[in-house]
Write a protein that holds these residues in place. Structure first.
Motif, mmCIF file in Angstrom:
data_model
loop_
_atom_site.group_PDB
_atom_site.id
_atom_site.type_symbol
_atom_site.label_atom_id
_atom_site.label_comp_id
_atom_site.label_asym_id
_atom_site.label_seq_id
_atom_site.Cartn_x
_atom_site.Cartn_y
_atom_site.Cartn_z
ATOM 1 N N LYS A 225 0.853 -1.183 0.000
ATOM 2 C CA LYS A 225 0.000 0.000 0.000
ATOM 3 C C LYS A 225 0.891 1.236 0.000
ATOM 4 O O LYS A 225 1.998 1.224 0.535
ATOM 5 N N SER B 266 -6.287 0.963 2.232
ATOM 6 C CA SER B 266 -6.493 -0.476 2.108
ATOM 7 C C SER B 266 -5.601 -1.022 1.012
ATOM 8 O O SER B 266 -5.469 -0.412 -0.060
ATOM 9 N N GLN C 242 -7.147 -6.156 1.656
ATOM 10 C CA GLN C 242 -8.160 -5.502 2.481
ATOM 11 C C GLN C 242 -9.325 -4.962 1.660
ATOM 12 O O GLN C 242 -10.458 -4.899 2.158
ATOM 13 N N ARG C 243 -9.070 -4.584 0.414
ATOM 14 C CA ARG C 243 -10.129 -3.958 -0.390
ATOM 15 C C ARG C 243 -11.296 -4.892 -0.681
ATOM 16 O O ARG C 243 -12.413 -4.426 -0.916
ATOM 17 N N THR D 38 -13.100 -4.058 2.742
ATOM 18 C CA THR D 38 -13.410 -2.643 2.991
ATOM 19 C C THR D 38 -14.092 -1.974 1.797
ATOM 20 O O THR D 38 -14.800 -0.987 1.968
ATOM 21 N N GLY E 141 -9.058 -6.518 6.490
ATOM 22 C CA GLY E 141 -9.953 -5.390 6.701
ATOM 23 C C GLY E 141 -11.174 -5.682 7.540
ATOM 24 O O GLY E 141 -11.928 -4.768 7.893
#
Length: 269
Positions: free
Chosen positions: A83, A89, A93-94, A97, A150
């Motif tokens: 990142k 994120s 994680q995306r 999230t 996330g």
């Protein structure tokens, strides 16, 4: 042609997102990470949407990370975790999230195993309808890992810290009934997809601006200070009251029209 690990269909302004690795229990490989990320970004930009329903093909919603597939190339770890800024994120994680940034309700229809990364994905939704026989687990502990996709954002909204630690440290499986008692899910349903569709149909009768405002407001303020919460309440209320859709809603209620006008596409939330 790349494998279609995620399917997207849109009907009557409702998007249906299906995890499509049924033969692998919808375990998440790199292709699924990329395709989910792409679809989520597409849905974030689609101003005609009114709701999103996420489900899994086959016997399980998602059994977690396809560890063997992902770990076979060390570069994959870097691709997942990289990142530009610490507060952003990453790719891993995306897929959780990202649902929070779609300004319409995201409803998870869950069945079978909802483990590890599958639970992280599900926690990113606004609502979770779960089959009675489903099992849920923060499975990462079994691999000597921490849950890093996330889902911690949702865990801290739903669970006391000691209960979240217990689930994350032990990796134990819990039933749908236990998940309901933990407040991890919205409702147990014998037909999660039917329940998800029914809720979506109910929600799309409301003003899309009000729905978007409530989602964004609650996601932003749930654990913030009183001052921040009150300020955001006023900001989003003014934004909703000045929108075209609110004027339509108010007109219909005042005039008791027999033929309600259809709300315009949601504004830029």
């Amino acid at each position: 042609m790349p494998e279609k690990t995620v399917l997207l269909t849109i009907e009557n302004n409702i998007a249906y997102v299906a995890l499509n690795r049924a033969d692998k229990h919808n375990a998440i490989n790199m292709m699924m990470f990329y395709q989910l990320d792409k679809i989520i970004k597409q849905l974030q930009k689609d101003k005609t949407l009114r709701a999103v329903i996420v489900h899994g093909k086959g016997v399980d919603f998602c059994s977690g990370l396809d560890v063997k597939s992902v770990m076979k190339a060390p570069i994959n770890i870097l691709k997942l975790l990289f990142k530009w800024l610490p507060g952003q994120s990453n790719l891993a994680q995306r897929v959780s999230t990202g649902w929070r940034k779609i300004p319409v309700p995201v409803i998870m229809a869950l069945h079978g195993r909802v483990w590890g990364g599958g639970l992280q994905i599900a926690l990113g939704g606004d609502f979770r309808f779960v089959e009675p026989t489903a099992t849920l687990s923060i499975l990462e502990a079994r691999w000597g890992l921490i849950p890093d996709m996330g889902g911690s954002l949702a865990l801290k909204e739903h669970l006391p810290a000691d209960q979240a630690k217990l689930l994350a440290m032990t990796g134990k499986e819990i039933s749908a009934q236990q998940a309901l008692e933990y407040h991890l899910i919205t409702e147990i349903s014998s037909d999660p997809m039917a329940s998800a569709k029914a809720l979506a149909e109910t929600l799309i009768q409301q003003s899309p601006d009000a729905i978007a405002g409530v989602k964004k407001l609650y996601n932003q303020v749930w654990w913030r200070s009183d001052r921040f919460t009150l300020a955001r309440e006023t900001f989003y209320q003014l934004k909703v009251m000045l929108s075209k859709n609110q004027k339509i809603k108010s007109y219909n209620q005042t005039h008791d029209t027999s033929e309600a006008k259809i709300f315009k596409d949601r504004s830029s939330w």
